[in-house]
Design a protein around this motif. Structure first.
Motif, mmCIF file in Angstrom:
data_model
loop_
_atom_site.group_PDB
_atom_site.id
_atom_site.type_symbol
_atom_site.label_atom_id
_atom_site.label_comp_id
_atom_site.label_asym_id
_atom_site.label_seq_id
_atom_site.Cartn_x
_atom_site.Cartn_y
_atom_site.Cartn_z
ATOM 1 N N PHE A 91 0.825 -1.212 0.000
ATOM 2 C CA PHE A 91 0.000 0.000 0.000
ATOM 3 C C PHE A 91 0.861 1.264 0.000
ATOM 4 O O PHE A 91 0.574 2.226 -0.716
ATOM 5 C CB PHE A 91 -0.931 0.011 1.218
ATOM 6 C CG PHE A 91 -2.056 -0.970 1.135
ATOM 7 C CD1 PHE A 91 -3.166 -0.728 0.337
ATOM 8 C CD2 PHE A 91 -2.019 -2.145 1.868
ATOM 9 C CE1 PHE A 91 -4.203 -1.629 0.255
ATOM 10 C CE2 PHE A 91 -3.055 -3.056 1.803
ATOM 11 C CZ PHE A 91 -4.149 -2.802 0.989
ATOM 12 N N TRP A 148 -1.319 5.169 -6.687
ATOM 13 C CA TRP A 148 -2.752 5.136 -6.383
ATOM 14 C C TRP A 148 -3.565 4.398 -7.442
ATOM 15 O O TRP A 148 -4.561 3.732 -7.144
ATOM 16 C CB TRP A 148 -3.287 6.562 -6.237
ATOM 17 C CG TRP A 148 -3.170 7.380 -7.505
ATOM 18 C CD1 TRP A 148 -2.130 8.167 -7.872
ATOM 19 C CD2 TRP A 148 -4.129 7.448 -8.577
ATOM 20 N NE1 TRP A 148 -2.360 8.743 -9.103
ATOM 21 C CE2 TRP A 148 -3.581 8.311 -9.554
ATOM 22 C CE3 TRP A 148 -5.379 6.873 -8.803
ATOM 23 C CZ2 TRP A 148 -4.254 8.608 -10.740
ATOM 24 C CZ3 TRP A 148 -6.045 7.165 -9.981
ATOM 25 C CH2 TRP A 148 -5.486 8.027 -10.934
ATOM 26 N N TRP A 164 -5.004 0.493 -7.691
ATOM 27 C CA TRP A 164 -6.221 -0.045 -7.077
ATOM 28 C C TRP A 164 -7.484 0.343 -7.841
ATOM 29 O O TRP A 164 -8.597 0.139 -7.343
ATOM 30 C CB TRP A 164 -6.315 0.444 -5.633
ATOM 31 C CG TRP A 164 -5.014 0.319 -4.911
ATOM 32 C CD1 TRP A 164 -4.134 1.317 -4.611
ATOM 33 C CD2 TRP A 164 -4.412 -0.887 -4.447
ATOM 34 N NE1 TRP A 164 -3.020 0.821 -3.971
ATOM 35 C CE2 TRP A 164 -3.170 -0.540 -3.858
ATOM 36 C CE3 TRP A 164 -4.797 -2.233 -4.458
ATOM 37 C CZ2 TRP A 164 -2.323 -1.492 -3.292
ATOM 38 C CZ3 TRP A 164 -3.954 -3.179 -3.894
ATOM 39 C CH2 TRP A 164 -2.732 -2.803 -3.332
ATOM 40 N N THR A 165 -7.337 0.917 -9.042
ATOM 41 C CA THR A 165 -8.505 1.384 -9.802
ATOM 42 C C THR A 165 -9.041 0.345 -10.786
ATOM 43 O O THR A 165 -10.010 0.606 -11.493
ATOM 44 C CB THR A 165 -8.161 2.663 -10.580
ATOM 45 O OG1 THR A 165 -7.095 2.393 -11.512
ATOM 46 C CG2 THR A 165 -7.744 3.777 -9.637
ATOM 47 N N ASN A 217 -4.268 -4.495 -13.716
ATOM 48 C CA ASN A 217 -4.282 -5.762 -12.993
ATOM 49 C C ASN A 217 -3.026 -6.578 -13.266
ATOM 50 O O ASN A 217 -2.568 -7.338 -12.402
ATOM 51 C CB ASN A 217 -5.529 -6.564 -13.363
ATOM 52 C CG ASN A 217 -6.792 -6.019 -12.710
ATOM 53 O OD1 ASN A 217 -6.713 -5.235 -11.772
ATOM 54 N ND2 ASN A 217 -7.937 -6.426 -13.212
ATOM 55 N N LEU A 269 -0.576 -5.135 -10.947
ATOM 56 C CA LEU A 269 -0.921 -5.545 -9.591
ATOM 57 C C LEU A 269 -0.544 -7.002 -9.361
ATOM 58 O O LEU A 269 -0.063 -7.372 -8.284
ATOM 59 C CB LEU A 269 -2.420 -5.337 -9.341
ATOM 60 C CG LEU A 269 -2.956 -5.717 -7.958
ATOM 61 C CD1 LEU A 269 -2.253 -4.906 -6.873
ATOM 62 C CD2 LEU A 269 -4.464 -5.513 -7.890
ATOM 63 N N ILE A 311 -8.606 -8.962 -5.864
ATOM 64 C CA ILE A 311 -8.620 -7.584 -5.376
ATOM 65 C C ILE A 311 -9.462 -6.704 -6.293
ATOM 66 O O ILE A 311 -10.253 -5.869 -5.840
ATOM 67 C CB ILE A 311 -7.189 -7.028 -5.277
ATOM 68 C CG1 ILE A 311 -6.381 -7.821 -4.243
ATOM 69 C CG2 ILE A 311 -7.205 -5.549 -4.920
ATOM 70 C CD1 ILE A 311 -6.948 -7.786 -2.854
ATOM 71 N N SER A 312 -9.305 -6.899 -7.603
ATOM 72 C CA SER A 312 -10.069 -6.110 -8.567
ATOM 73 C C SER A 312 -11.569 -6.345 -8.410
ATOM 74 O O SER A 312 -12.365 -5.397 -8.382
ATOM 75 C CB SER A 312 -9.631 -6.478 -9.990
ATOM 76 O OG SER A 312 -10.330 -5.705 -10.949
ATOM 77 N N VAL A 328 -12.816 -4.744 -5.014
ATOM 78 C CA VAL A 328 -13.028 -3.294 -5.143
ATOM 79 C C VAL A 328 -14.325 -3.020 -5.898
ATOM 80 O O VAL A 328 -15.126 -2.152 -5.513
ATOM 81 C CB VAL A 328 -11.834 -2.634 -5.868
ATOM 82 C CG1 VAL A 328 -12.149 -1.175 -6.192
ATOM 83 C CG2 VAL A 328 -10.578 -2.717 -5.007
#
Length: 311
Positions: free
Chosen positions: A64, A69, A72-73, A186, A189, A202-203, A206
């Motif tokens: 994190f 940033w 995580w979108t 992704n 990530l 995670i995707s 969210v």
């Protein structure tokens, strides 16, 4: 050969997922509720697979603090892409709902490659790729624009005019661009977490949180129960499983076959299945017989995709 068949079958699943989620929407009366259910089912499935493979769902704290940033979108972009498909399917039919996002995916992926966005390797835009884009656009024109023009020449007025469809068509391209961006994010990530499966979880997580908030604000959460009942087919719950299986299998096949070949075979499967859905009216889709011009357009598109992805 077996891997190629698997990739083709994966491609067949994407239009089916869109059609299933569109049917789900007809019961729950909201594209956001339909997307929420699809993401929830996918999240549960991916959580199980992640636990079986990585034995944890947690993310190290240093990830994190050390990550940008935008990492995580992916879930947000996935929400827009999936909900967009549910909105577009009844407006444009199976073929356009698949083809327009494909155009957006190709254009966005080339931009990502050219500039090396989101940590992707730099692949410069070349003359061969430009030719592929030209073939793709010509194929799009043949599939989408020419049939409507010919119907007008014969005095047949389509149910929805092309001008009325234009906003949905543009949104379809934008949704495809977001899906390509999500794949790049992704992918990054997955490298950070050392697990593409964990990244997919995670995707989805969210996405399901965002959709839960949206349905809560819109006071539509209670509509989830409308998906239950004896008169509701059980297959309307499979959209999230298909989406999850697509992510997992793509992660498995890309290291074996390479990204270009997998993408081409998957896109070919998408095109074939979308034509079949329109041709036969599967999953309660409006029947729209395929014309010879559309078939020629699809051949041009396939040639364009091959030039863009393989050469």
């Amino acid at each position: 050969m077996l891997y190629l068949v698997i990739a083709f079958v994966i491609g067949l699943g994407i239009p089916i997922q869109t059609a299933i989620n569109s049917r789900l929407r007809s019961y729950v009366l909201s594209p956001f509720v339909a997307s929420f259910i699809s993401f929830l089912v996918g999240t549960i499935f991916l959580s199980i697979v992640t636990l079986l493979t990585k034995h944890t769902l947690l993310i190290p704290a240093e990830v994190f603090t050390a990550s940008p940033w935008w990492l995580w979108t992916g879930g947000l972009l996935g929400v827009i892409g999936l909900t967009g498909n549910i909105l577009l399917f009844p407006k444009l039919g199976g073929v356009q709902t698949v083809i327009l996002p494909i155009l957006g995916q190709i254009l966005a992926s080339m931009m990502i490659d050219h500039f090396g966005l989101f940590g992707s390797p730099v692949i410069p835009f070349s003359l061969i790729r430009a030719l592929g884009v030209l073939l793709l656009i010509l194929g799009m024109f043949a599939v989408i624009a020419l049939p409507g023009y010919l119907r007008k020449r014969k005095g047949q007025v389509p149910e929805v005019t092309e001008s009325g469809r234009l906003p949905f068509q543009l949104f379809g391209i934008l949704a495809g661009a977001m899906m390509a961006t999500q794949s790049a994010i992704n992918g990054r990530l997955g490298a950070v977490l050392e697990s593409p499966i964990h990244a997919a979880f995670i995707s989805f997580l969210v996405g399901v949180i965002l959709l839960f908030i949206i349905t809560l604000i819109r006071r539509q959460l209670s509509q989830v129960k409308l998906a239950f009942g004896k008169n509701k087919p059980k297959w309307i719950w499979l959209g999230g499983i298909i989406g999850s299986f697509f992510v997992l299998t793509m992660a498995a096949l890309v290291p074996i076959l390479g990204t270009g070949l997998v993408v081409v075979i998957v896109l070919f499967g998408q095109l074939v299945c979308s034509i079949a859905i329109d041709q036969f009216g599967w999953f309660d889709a409006r029947k729209s017989p395929t014309t010879g011009i559309q078939v020629c357009g699809l051949v041009l598109m396939i040639a364009g995709v091959i030039l863009i992805k393989l050469v």
